[in-house]
Design an enzyme around this catalytic site. Sequence first.
Site, PDB file in Angstrom:
ATOM      1  N   ASP A 108       0.866  -0.971   0.338  1.00 56.25           N
ATOM      2  CA  ASP A 108      -0.071  -0.136   0.053  1.00 56.25           C
ATOM      3  C   ASP A 108       0.975   1.228   0.003  1.00 56.25           C
ATOM      4  O   ASP A 108       1.841   1.894   1.091  1.00 56.25           O
ATOM      5  CB  ASP A 108      -0.825  -0.016   1.451  1.00 56.25           C
ATOM      6  CG  ASP A 108      -1.689   1.109   1.354  1.00 56.25           C
ATOM      7  OD1 ASP A 108      -1.305   2.325   0.623  1.00 56.25           O
ATOM      8  OD2 ASP A 108      -2.627   1.088   1.446  1.00 56.25           O
ATOM      9  N   VAL A 109       0.644   1.876  -1.362  1.00 56.43           N
ATOM     10  CA  VAL A 109       1.786   3.273  -1.247  1.00 56.43           C
ATOM     11  C   VAL A 109       1.544   4.353  -0.023  1.00 56.43           C
ATOM     12  O   VAL A 109       2.730   4.930   0.271  1.00 56.43           O
ATOM     13  CB  VAL A 109       1.935   3.500  -2.913  1.00 56.43           C
ATOM     14  CG1 VAL A 109       2.205   3.122  -3.519  1.00 56.43           C
ATOM     15  CG2 VAL A 109       0.671   4.298  -2.829  1.00 56.43           C
TER      16      VAL A 109
ATOM     17  N   TYR B 127      -9.903  14.153  -3.893  1.00 53.07           N
ATOM     18  CA  TYR B 127      -9.086  13.353  -5.118  1.00 53.07           C
ATOM     19  C   TYR B 127      -8.812  14.711  -6.602  1.00 53.07           C
ATOM     20  O   TYR B 127      -7.801  14.115  -6.705  1.00 53.07           O
ATOM     21  CB  TYR B 127     -10.585  12.540  -5.914  1.00 53.07           C
ATOM     22  CG  TYR B 127      -9.826  12.006  -7.062  1.00 53.07           C
ATOM     23  CD1 TYR B 127      -9.346  10.944  -7.221  1.00 53.07           C
ATOM     24  CD2 TYR B 127     -10.409  12.266  -8.695  1.00 53.07           C
ATOM     25  CE1 TYR B 127      -8.670  10.401  -8.350  1.00 53.07           C
ATOM     26  CE2 TYR B 127      -9.888  11.781  -9.645  1.00 53.07           C
ATOM     27  CZ  TYR B 127      -8.838  11.060  -9.405  1.00 53.07           C
ATOM     28  OH  TYR B 127      -8.404  10.255 -10.266  1.00 53.07           O
TER      29      TYR B 127
ATOM     30  N   THR C 266     -13.918   1.695 -13.840  1.00 55.52           N
ATOM     31  CA  THR C 266     -14.846   2.289 -14.594  1.00 55.52           C
ATOM     32  C   THR C 266     -16.088   1.018 -15.261  1.00 55.52           C
ATOM     33  O   THR C 266     -17.310   1.832 -15.035  1.00 55.52           O
ATOM     34  CB  THR C 266     -14.066   3.069 -15.887  1.00 55.52           C
ATOM     35  OG1 THR C 266     -13.351   3.556 -15.475  1.00 55.52           O
ATOM     36  CG2 THR C 266     -14.942   3.632 -16.774  1.00 55.52           C
TER      37      THR C 266
ATOM     38  N   THR D  98     -11.767   1.111 -17.401  1.00 56.82           N
ATOM     39  CA  THR D  98     -10.398   0.391 -16.162  1.00 56.82           C
ATOM     40  C   THR D  98     -11.259  -0.549 -15.547  1.00 56.82           C
ATOM     41  O   THR D  98     -13.161  -0.570 -15.553  1.00 56.82           O
ATOM     42  CB  THR D  98     -10.035   1.274 -15.269  1.00 56.82           C
ATOM     43  OG1 THR D  98     -11.027   1.173 -14.356  1.00 56.82           O
ATOM     44  CG2 THR D  98      -8.970   2.210 -15.690  1.00 56.82           C
TER      45      THR D  98
ATOM     46  N   LYS E  24      -5.250  15.759  -7.285  1.00 57.41           N
ATOM     47  CA  LYS E  24      -4.532  15.622  -8.412  1.00 57.41           C
ATOM     48  C   LYS E  24      -4.157  16.236  -9.025  1.00 57.41           C
ATOM     49  O   LYS E  24      -3.298  16.828  -9.807  1.00 57.41           O
ATOM     50  CB  LYS E  24      -5.724  14.680  -9.501  1.00 57.41           C
ATOM     51  CG  LYS E  24      -6.172  13.185  -9.320  1.00 57.41           C
ATOM     52  CD  LYS E  24      -4.783  12.159  -8.702  1.00 57.41           C
ATOM     53  CE  LYS E  24      -5.672  11.033  -9.254  1.00 57.41           C
ATOM     54  NZ  LYS E  24      -4.280   9.736  -9.729  1.00 57.41           N
TER      55      LYS E  24
END
Length: 262
Positions: free
Chosen positions: A69-70, A161, A199, A196, A165
């Site tokens: 998990d980054v 989000y 989506t 993806t 971003k």
Amino acid sequence: MVRDLQGKVAFITGGSDGIGLATARMLARRGATVAICARRTDRLEAARAAIAAECGDAADAMVEAHQLDVSDTDAFAALVADVAARHGRLDMLVNNAMSVHYAPIARLTIDHWRKDFAVNADAVFIGTKAAMAVMTAQGSGSIVNISSTCGIRAAPMMASYSASKAALIQFTAVAAMEGARQGVRVNAIVPGQVQTPATEAYNTQAPDAAARTTDAIPMGRGGQPDELAEAIVFLLSDAASYITGVALPVDGGKAAQLYIPG
């Protein structure tokens, strides 16, 4: 496909599906050694198997998968350094892992806000910092950070989000300025709607809303992961040797569109 990336080493976060997997497959087909990371071990193994099926037995040596998990920034920085140390170099980094929470600001929690920033901004900083240390020492390298149309255009219910971003885009520009004289290029891709797994799940759950969203794209369709991967690999490669500090929309024209209600 031309194997023009043999001897190169790449690291991709969120590499188990979608844009990350498409990029990993493309880099491996072109001969690069690729390290991918993601949170779910089952998807990581499926991704490794998919690349092996395309590249043959050699793919087992060319592709390595790491559960991570980054948002665990210490572990992320250590893994980037470990990959570079074991392979003797690190030529490419793709910061692709993402977190998104949908809610109006009135119902968005501080934990949701912090999680989106932890993955979409903090981890990009940590990964870029770790990679730039290696790339600066070797005198070359290329980093591509994955933003979103939401980082340059506003949409309701996307505050955390979108803000994270947008931060990623500006961070990319600053990193590009700092790396330019060291031979390190840093760019961003700005995807719109991409087909993806996430989506596709949304399309199934809300088909009417999904159809309207797609119809609003100038090209009339969402992008395919391979179309995004082509742009990412271009920016990573020597074909883009004089390009740094850009945020390239790959979105079917959405970012350029002036919306006029019917």
